[in-house]
Write an enzyme that holds these catalytic residues in place. Sequence first.
Site, PDB file in Angstrom:
ATOM      1  N   LYS B  64       8.655 -48.193  42.232  1.00  0.00           N
ATOM      2  CA  LYS B  64       7.514 -47.451  41.685  1.00  0.00           C
ATOM      3  C   LYS B  64       7.180 -46.284  42.606  1.00  0.00           C
ATOM      4  O   LYS B  64       7.259 -46.412  43.825  1.00  0.00           O
ATOM      5  CB  LYS B  64       6.318 -48.398  41.561  1.00  0.00           C
ATOM      6  CG  LYS B  64       5.096 -47.796  40.879  1.00  0.00           C
ATOM      7  CD  LYS B  64       3.990 -48.840  40.739  1.00  0.00           C
ATOM      8  CE  LYS B  64       2.772 -48.282  40.033  1.00  0.00           C
ATOM      9  NZ  LYS B  64       1.706 -49.298  39.889  1.00  0.00           N
ATOM     10  N   SER B 139      -0.329 -49.918  35.298  1.00  0.00           N
ATOM     11  CA  SER B 139       0.201 -48.628  35.673  1.00  0.00           C
ATOM     12  C   SER B 139       1.692 -48.627  35.999  1.00  0.00           C
ATOM     13  O   SER B 139       2.310 -47.566  35.987  1.00  0.00           O
ATOM     14  CB  SER B 139      -0.563 -48.094  36.877  1.00  0.00           C
ATOM     15  OG  SER B 139      -0.289 -48.885  38.014  1.00  0.00           O
ATOM     16  N   SER B 163      -1.503 -54.157  37.026  1.00  0.00           N
ATOM     17  CA  SER B 163      -0.529 -53.078  36.872  1.00  0.00           C
ATOM     18  C   SER B 163       0.940 -53.502  36.930  1.00  0.00           C
ATOM     19  O   SER B 163       1.818 -52.706  36.590  1.00  0.00           O
ATOM     20  CB  SER B 163      -0.770 -52.005  37.935  1.00  0.00           C
ATOM     21  OG  SER B 163      -1.832 -51.177  37.540  1.00  0.00           O
TER      22      SER B 163
END
Lengths: 93, 473
Positions: B64, B139, B163
């Site tokens: 990420k 997210s 997330s």
Amino acid sequence: MISKDEIKKVASLSRILLKEEIEEFTEQLDTILDYMNKLNELNTEDIDPVFHIVEFGNVFRNDEIKASLALDEALKNAPQKEGAFFKVPRIIK
Amino acid sequence: MLYRLTLTEILQMVKERKTNAKEVFFSLKKRIEEVEKYVNAYITVFDEEPEEKGLLNGIPIAIKDNICMKDKRTTCASRILENFIPPYDATVVERLKKSGASFIGKTNMDEFAMGSSCETSHFGPTKNPWNTNYIPGGSSGGSAAAVASGEAICALGSDTGGSIRQPAALCGVVGMKPTYGRVSRYGLVAFASSLDQIGPITRTVEDTALLLNIICGKDERDSTSADIPVPDFRKALNRDIRDVKIGVYEKGLEDCSKAVKENFKKAEDVFAGLGAELIPVDLPHLEYAVADYYIIAPAEASSNLARYDGVRYGFQQWRDDLMEMYRETRSSGFGNEVKRRILLGTYVLSSGYYDAYYLKAQKVRTLIKEDFDKAFDRVKAIILPTSPAEAFRLGERINDPLKMYLSDIFTIPANLAGLPAISVPMGLSEDCLPVGLQIVGRAFCEDEIISIAHAFERETCFYKKIPVFKEQI
């Protein structure tokens, strides 16, 4: 009810300039803060607040000198630099 | 189709000399070339071919884009960090490198991990591989979509209020948030420091166990990382869960979608069939979790994001006056959702409001934690849906922040209480959109929820269902 002036004050504390979006933000933040009033349904007078969700007590380490970031590495991402320094606008007039 | 396999399957093939890291890397690159234009899972894709070494034999992993990698752009999906090149590796990246991992790219996300739909990214939204008109969740939407679409074998994400788990659920993959303190946060761009935790997103529970073995453990550079022994999580696989007491948060189902309700009932039947003892549990303060979280998380964020001033790194809008430079830099560098949260956080911390909002929220956080403590006196783990509904359409909630926040209702409590939680696929809706089952465990008992998740996975095999791109037909 949060007012536009309060949002302006908070924006100024946050170093953020708001232009036309201030209307929308005021309305949205008002809705969100209104929802948060839900917490007032609960009596928390005798409840301790959480400061650390996992308690470990103090974390100590030995005071030893270790390698740190090299100067050029630390300055590598600076938008403006001069010699060994980050460059900022003149502060002392 | 190497890109379709699990990490464990690939490592077995490498051992048998049936494939190698380079073949896997090129299989992924080809897949990315084919479907990335529909998904937009990545912010940066790497070109360096892997070296075969260590436990992971050079198999590429996706990271990420809020986790720092030395000399690789790390943007947090924000304009303000668009050109930031970290001079160091996050501890998790360092650990993966030591275990022989290579890397395929940095995945898309909501800006600064603030969002539940991956739509607030400065680099455009990621789309759900099961239907590209829908959001992938957020997210860590890029990481989940990459794993679901075959653009990555497995990935790391971060989880502050769901997330990792929510996008994993909406994309039909496995996602785990470890106990707060299990994984070092050093090198993770801070959002809400008392809630943030890094974790894996994979196709199977077995792969999650494998990655956890690598990333967990004490790190002296993160004083909140726990000095507690890390077990071999793979030993938790293939355990019998007969007579294991599992709590069911039934109240949570009331407002869920039809697909979530039906599949959750089926999941309960699966556990009953495996001989687990299902016990209803009440978590009376869970309904306050969203209000509580959206005070605490923005408060911490407003403080953490004060560092973006355009001086030491990141985007800068030069002005001759310093204060003006700060304001212009931050106003052009941050997107609207980030600004909203900074304003909200500054407001709840500001003089006169601190007690009413922040202190109150920290007290309610105690009540939420006590709900779990009480439940865990009777059960080993608690099951509840990961998300109240399947994915929603792109654009549907972007202008209604409160509605967006409410989609985190079932994932936020584990962050507030610091507990480990895993999401595993539990079926599809009528429109072929995945829904997830969440298992929350006791602090530092990741092994217990891995056992339960793995038993469920072996019985249901939902991970074998994969999305087909209608664009490619």
